[in-house]
Design a protein around this motif. Structure first.
Motif, short mmCIF file in Angstrom:
data_model
loop_
_atom_site.label_atom_id
_atom_site.label_comp_id
_atom_site.label_asym_id
_atom_site.label_seq_id
_atom_site.Cartn_x
_atom_site.Cartn_y
_atom_site.Cartn_z
N VAL A 110 41.55 27.64 71.96
CA VAL A 110 42.51 27.92 73.02
C VAL A 110 41.78 28.00 74.35
N LYS A 111 42.03 27.03 75.19
CA LYS A 111 41.32 26.98 76.46
C LYS A 111 42.06 27.81 77.51
N VAL A 112 41.28 28.57 78.27
CA VAL A 112 41.84 29.33 79.38
C VAL A 112 41.01 28.96 80.62
N ASN A 114 45.01 27.46 80.89
CA ASN A 114 45.83 26.45 80.26
C ASN A 114 46.06 25.38 81.32
N MET A 115 45.44 24.24 81.13
CA MET A 115 45.49 23.23 82.16
C MET A 115 45.89 21.90 81.58
N TRP A 117 49.29 18.92 80.68
CA TRP A 117 50.71 18.65 80.47
C TRP A 117 51.16 19.26 79.13
N SER A 118 52.16 20.14 79.20
CA SER A 118 52.69 20.72 77.97
C SER A 118 54.19 20.48 77.90
N ARG A 119 54.68 20.47 76.65
CA ARG A 119 56.09 20.23 76.42
C ARG A 119 56.94 21.42 76.85
N TYR A 136 57.44 16.69 79.36
CA TYR A 136 56.20 17.40 79.69
C TYR A 136 56.19 17.83 81.16
N TYR A 138 53.42 19.87 84.18
CA TYR A 138 52.01 20.14 84.45
C TYR A 138 51.77 21.63 84.74
N VAL A 140 48.89 24.87 85.25
CA VAL A 140 47.52 25.34 85.51
C VAL A 140 47.60 26.85 85.67
N ARG A 156 54.20 26.36 74.93
CA ARG A 156 53.31 27.04 73.98
C ARG A 156 51.86 26.94 74.39
N HIS A 157 51.09 28.04 74.12
CA HIS A 157 49.62 27.96 74.36
C HIS A 157 48.87 29.05 73.60
N MET B 1 50.36 24.09 73.62
CA MET B 1 49.04 23.51 73.90
C MET B 1 49.22 22.21 74.69
N PRO B 2 48.39 22.01 75.68
CA PRO B 2 48.55 20.78 76.46
C PRO B 2 48.24 19.53 75.64
N ALA B 3 48.91 18.44 76.00
CA ALA B 3 48.65 17.15 75.37
C ALA B 3 47.28 16.66 75.82
N ARG B 5 44.83 14.32 77.63
CA ARG B 5 45.07 13.59 78.88
C ARG B 5 44.31 12.28 78.95
N SER B 195 34.80 27.36 76.91
CA SER B 195 36.22 27.66 76.74
C SER B 195 37.06 26.94 77.78
N ILE B 196 36.43 26.16 78.66
CA ILE B 196 37.19 25.36 79.63
C ILE B 196 37.33 23.93 79.10
N PRO B 197 38.32 23.19 79.60
CA PRO B 197 38.53 21.83 79.11
C PRO B 197 37.34 20.90 79.38
N GLU B 248 48.51 14.09 70.11
CA GLU B 248 49.58 14.43 71.04
C GLU B 248 49.23 13.97 72.45
N ARG B 250 51.26 12.62 76.26
CA ARG B 250 52.53 12.64 76.99
C ARG B 250 53.04 11.20 77.11
#
Lengths: 194, 253
Positions: A110-112, A114-115, A117-119, A136, A138, A140, A156-157, B1-3, B5, B195-197, B248, B250
């Motif tokens: 789980v990245k923090v 949360n950055m 595109w999420s549904r 989706y 965007y 941040v 969700r995250h 959770m983000p898709a 990219r 922990s960052i993307p 997943e 977008r």
């Protein structure tokens, strides 16, 4: 005319451009008269909730915002400061939405922040008119509003949180509609048409 | 959770896009705004614009280009190339950039990461790391891979996160330009230590390569240039193929 509240919280450049692209008249302002007479009010925000509250207080805006009867939209930290409280700087906020903003818990996978595109799910009401299920947006953010009676969209995250909130004429989106492509543009349009 | 990219990268020199073929429907493939808008329509999740001009005058051209991009593009975009001070970062933020990416300047002056993050938030700071393997150790390089530093990749990446970076963009100089895929084990380890993307860059030659770095490498995003610019695959096609493999992404209409 749309009033975009100027309280020194981050760059409103992209919001301004988004409004420009939609061809609507807007003004960046902290003037109470302009804010109270505007057809719509947007409270943008990038950065820290405690600092945002402090800046709003200096301009004597928190109370004024609660008295507005035209549609108001808080974006990201703008939405968070419209909640009751934020864990970010342990600060009491404006208190329009019945939620206490919390920090995502860092855990494996789980990245923090949360950055990305999420549904969006469970979209409800005019703000999401014409938006397809599963679209989706965007996001941040490191802080979030949990689900509450004012939730009108979720994401969700990995746990579910409030992607958008509504109480009477007040709206908030955790995501950035001004950066969310065509979906975001439609949501801003829907807000303007309220 | 983000898709996951997909991020096309556009190299800009003297205000013009450098790589690229003559896409159907584009009147000017050298116009960074038009090319970016096309990618956005095809479903790009973000855009990265890198200024590869050398001179100071071109910096101003690039800044006005950034304002122009901000006016026309409705998805996030990152800009980089030659950023070495907080003033450079401020200038690009004011022009409308959502994020900036720094590379050699972060190695030369790590405090710059914290300085920019403190002023504009960590989401604004993408630190690019180039590295190559020397005797089994990943060593960080700067200036497009031409200068070897003493920094070890994983140690540096963790330090960069601690200093305030919001994302890391990693390029293996051993794979960049080869089109043979990415070092997936290295990506997987980077992702588990941070922990960052993490954005995977450099090496994509096929859909398979991108799928692998997103699944096995657990990268959050893949950045690519040539496979899009030369029209080998459109972003729409790529995302559909990734989606059919259970990744997943977008999908846009």
């Amino acid at each position: 005319m749309i009033a975009v509240i100027d309280y020194g919280m981050g760059n409103i450049c992209s919001l301004g451009h988004a409004l420009q692209r939609l061809g609507v008249e807007w003004q960046l302002t902290a003037d109470p008269t302009v804010i109270t007479t505007a057809s719509h009010v947007i409270l943008p925000g990038v950065g820290n909730a405690a600092e945002a509250m402090e800046n709003l207080k200096k301009l004597q805006l928190p109370e004024l915002i609660t008295t507005l009867r035209r549609p108001v939209l808080g974006i990201c930290v703008g939405m968070q400061v419209m909640c009751r409280h934020s864990e970010e700087g342990d600060v009491d906020c404006i208190g329009i939405f019945d939620a206490k903003v919390k920090r995502f818990i860092q855990q494996p996978g789980v990245k923090v922040p949360n950055m990305g595109w999420s549904r969006l799910a469970n979209m409800d009401g005019k703000l999401f008119k014409g938006i397809d299920k599963g679209s989706y947006a965007y996001f941040v953010h490191s802080y979030y509003a949990p689900l509450c009676p004012d939730t009108i969209a979720t994401s969700r995250h990995p746990e579910m949180f409030s992607a958008a909130l509504k109480y009477e004429n007040f709206y908030g989106t955790q995501f950035h509609p001004e950066k969310s492509g065509d979906v975001g543009e439609s949501i801003i349009k829907n807000f303007i048409n309220l | 959770m983000p898709a996951k990219r997909i991020i096309p990268c556009l190299d800009v020199k003297n205000g013009r896009t450098v790589k690229g073929i003559n896409f159907e429907g584009l009147t000017d493939v050298g116009d960074p705004v038009e090319l970016g808008a096309r990618y956005a329509r095809e479903g790009a999740d973000e855009l990265v614009y890198l200024d590869i001009s050398a001179s100071k005058e071109c910096r101003n051209t690039f800044t006005s280009l950034v304002s122009n991009i901000a006016r026309h593009i409705n998805i996030p975009f990152t800009v980089g190339g030659g950023i070495s001070s907080i003033d450079d970062a401020s200038r690009l933020l004011d022009a409308g950039a959502d994020k900036i990416t720094i590379n050699s300047a972060a190695v030369a002056n790590p405090a710059l990461i914290s300085e920019i993050a403190a002023r504009y938030g960590r989401q604004f700071v993408v630190v690019a790391i180039d590295a190559k393997q020397i005797d089994g150790t990943w060593r960080v390089t700067t200036h497009g891979g031409s200068r070897l530093t003493d920094l070890e990749l994983f140690t540096w990446a963790v330090e960069v996160e601690r200093l305030g970076a919001g994302e890391i963009m990693f390029t293996s100089m051993d794979h960049d330009g080869t089109r043979n895929g990415y070092p997936c084990d290295t990506f997987a380890r980077l992702c588990s230590e941070l922990s960052i993307p993490v954005i995977a860059s450099g090496g994509a030659g096929s859909v398979d390569d991108i799928a692998k770095v997103l699944i096995d490498g657990t990268a959050d995003a893949a950045l690519a240039a040539s496979i899009f610019h030369y029209g080998e695959i459109t972003i729409t096609e790529l995302k559909q193929q990734l989606s059919s493999r259970g990744i997943e992404v977008r999908l846009t209409k």
